[in-house]
Design an enzyme around this catalytic site. Sequence first.
Site, PDB file in Angstrom:
ATOM      1  N   ARG A   1       0.848  -1.204   0.000  1.00  0.00           N
ATOM      2  CA  ARG A   1       0.000   0.000   0.000  1.00  0.00           C
ATOM      3  C   ARG A   1       0.879   1.249   0.000  1.00  0.00           C
ATOM      4  O   ARG A   1       0.535   2.255  -0.604  1.00  0.00           O
ATOM      5  CB  ARG A   1      -0.945  -0.010   1.206  1.00  0.00           C
ATOM      6  CG  ARG A   1      -1.831   1.214   1.236  1.00  0.00           C
ATOM      7  CD  ARG A   1      -2.979   1.086   2.222  1.00  0.00           C
ATOM      8  NE  ARG A   1      -4.098   0.383   1.648  1.00  0.00           N
ATOM      9  CZ  ARG A   1      -5.014  -0.275   2.344  1.00  0.00           C
ATOM     10  NH1 ARG A   1      -4.908  -0.350   3.648  1.00  0.00           N
ATOM     11  NH2 ARG A   1      -6.017  -0.863   1.746  1.00  0.00           N
TER      12      ARG A   1
ATOM     13  N   ARG B   1      13.829  -6.180   4.058  1.00  0.00           N
ATOM     14  CA  ARG B   1      12.706  -7.038   4.470  1.00  0.00           C
ATOM     15  C   ARG B   1      11.429  -6.759   3.679  1.00  0.00           C
ATOM     16  O   ARG B   1      10.326  -7.028   4.165  1.00  0.00           O
ATOM     17  CB  ARG B   1      12.393  -6.881   5.970  1.00  0.00           C
ATOM     18  CG  ARG B   1      13.473  -7.430   6.877  1.00  0.00           C
ATOM     19  CD  ARG B   1      13.144  -7.204   8.329  1.00  0.00           C
ATOM     20  NE  ARG B   1      14.205  -7.751   9.166  1.00  0.00           N
ATOM     21  CZ  ARG B   1      14.036  -8.757  10.018  1.00  0.00           C
ATOM     22  NH1 ARG B   1      12.867  -9.331  10.150  1.00  0.00           N
ATOM     23  NH2 ARG B   1      15.033  -9.182  10.750  1.00  0.00           N
TER      24      ARG B   1
ATOM     25  N   GLY C   1      -4.288   3.674   7.788  1.00  0.00           N
ATOM     26  CA  GLY C   1      -4.569   2.248   7.660  1.00  0.00           C
ATOM     27  C   GLY C   1      -6.035   1.932   7.777  1.00  0.00           C
ATOM     28  O   GLY C   1      -6.903   2.797   7.561  1.00  0.00           O
TER      29      GLY C   1
ATOM     30  N   GLU D   1      -1.501  -0.701  15.771  1.00  0.00           N
ATOM     31  CA  GLU D   1      -0.194  -0.012  15.845  1.00  0.00           C
ATOM     32  C   GLU D   1      -0.188   1.332  16.573  1.00  0.00           C
ATOM     33  O   GLU D   1       0.860   1.772  17.065  1.00  0.00           O
ATOM     34  CB  GLU D   1       0.361   0.241  14.417  1.00  0.00           C
ATOM     35  CG  GLU D   1       0.748  -1.003  13.649  1.00  0.00           C
ATOM     36  CD  GLU D   1      -0.436  -1.675  12.965  1.00  0.00           C
ATOM     37  OE1 GLU D   1      -1.491  -1.006  12.811  1.00  0.00           O
ATOM     38  OE2 GLU D   1      -0.344  -2.862  12.619  1.00  0.00           O
TER      39      GLU D   1
ATOM     40  N   ASP E   1     -14.424  -2.962   8.323  1.00  0.00           N
ATOM     41  CA  ASP E   1     -15.430  -3.935   8.756  1.00  0.00           C
ATOM     42  C   ASP E   1     -15.922  -3.479  10.120  1.00  0.00           C
ATOM     43  O   ASP E   1     -15.317  -2.583  10.717  1.00  0.00           O
ATOM     44  CB  ASP E   1     -14.826  -5.353   8.845  1.00  0.00           C
ATOM     45  CG  ASP E   1     -13.573  -5.392   9.700  1.00  0.00           C
ATOM     46  OD1 ASP E   1     -12.493  -5.137   9.147  1.00  0.00           O
ATOM     47  OD2 ASP E   1     -13.677  -5.616  10.906  1.00  0.00           O
TER      48      ASP E   1
END
Length: 238
Positions: free
Chosen positions: A25, A44, A90, A183, A206
């Site tokens: 994203r 990573r 997010g 987070e 959701d």
Amino acid sequence: MPTPHIAAAPGDFAPAVLMPGDPRRAQRIAEQLMPDARLVNDVRGMLGYTGTVDGKPLSVMGSGMGQPSATIYATELFREYGVQRIIRVGTAGGISPKVKVGDVLVGLGAHTDSAMNQHRIPGINFSAVASFELAEAAVRAAREQGIDRYHVGTIVSRDHFYLKVPGQTEALGAYGVLGVEMEAAALYGVAAELGRQALTVLTVSDHLLDGSQDMSAEERETTFQGALSLAVAAALSE
Ligand SMILES: O=P(O)(O)O[C@H]1O[C@H](CO)[C@@H](O)[C@H]1O
Ligand SMILES: O=c1cc[nH]c(=O)[nH]1
């Protein structure tokens, strides 16, 4: 200068960083917002990009999922790369009955079940709060852009995505908690520790207490734009 998790050169990151959980994203956001974006980290697979928006420098980098991962990247960006503000952008699960799927949440404060902030100040339950200036800038942008389905208040950063403690979500709802993600509380802790700014802007993907509202993967992408525009406004605010 490279840190254990970021292989960028000094000056590779802008003072403001947008931080989604998902590194792909981060790539899509960079491609959408910054035609001049260049890759500055791929250690990573945690993709980080820097470019400009309206002539102002901006970086976008993934945090990974969960508070330990977000803490590592936030600490290294603040401490080693001179980053001044991180805006997490997010998704969240809705908790408050006021909140609908597709709404935008501005996380002023983040409760948590995590131990990440527990030992920061001896004998104290740390209050994980956002930067007022960044929150104010995000709310101003929502008003100016006519985004009316947004909520400002507390969220909860839980360590478990799947494990549910009986009655916990309902109790959080009774305290007016808007939604859950994984987070923000740790990000706010790192910002407080290092004297920097942080904010979390989320799209409700959701609803934990009303499953009939859930979105398709495609809908998640399109409805993400409102939260993204508020996050950009906060990131680039004076
Ligand atoms: O959409 P992102 O930013 O990844 O955030 C949420 O989604 C992930 C869980 O699916 C967790 O990282 C949670 O915080
Ligand atoms: O239910 C959800 C949705 C997004 N993120 C979470 O952590 N939980």
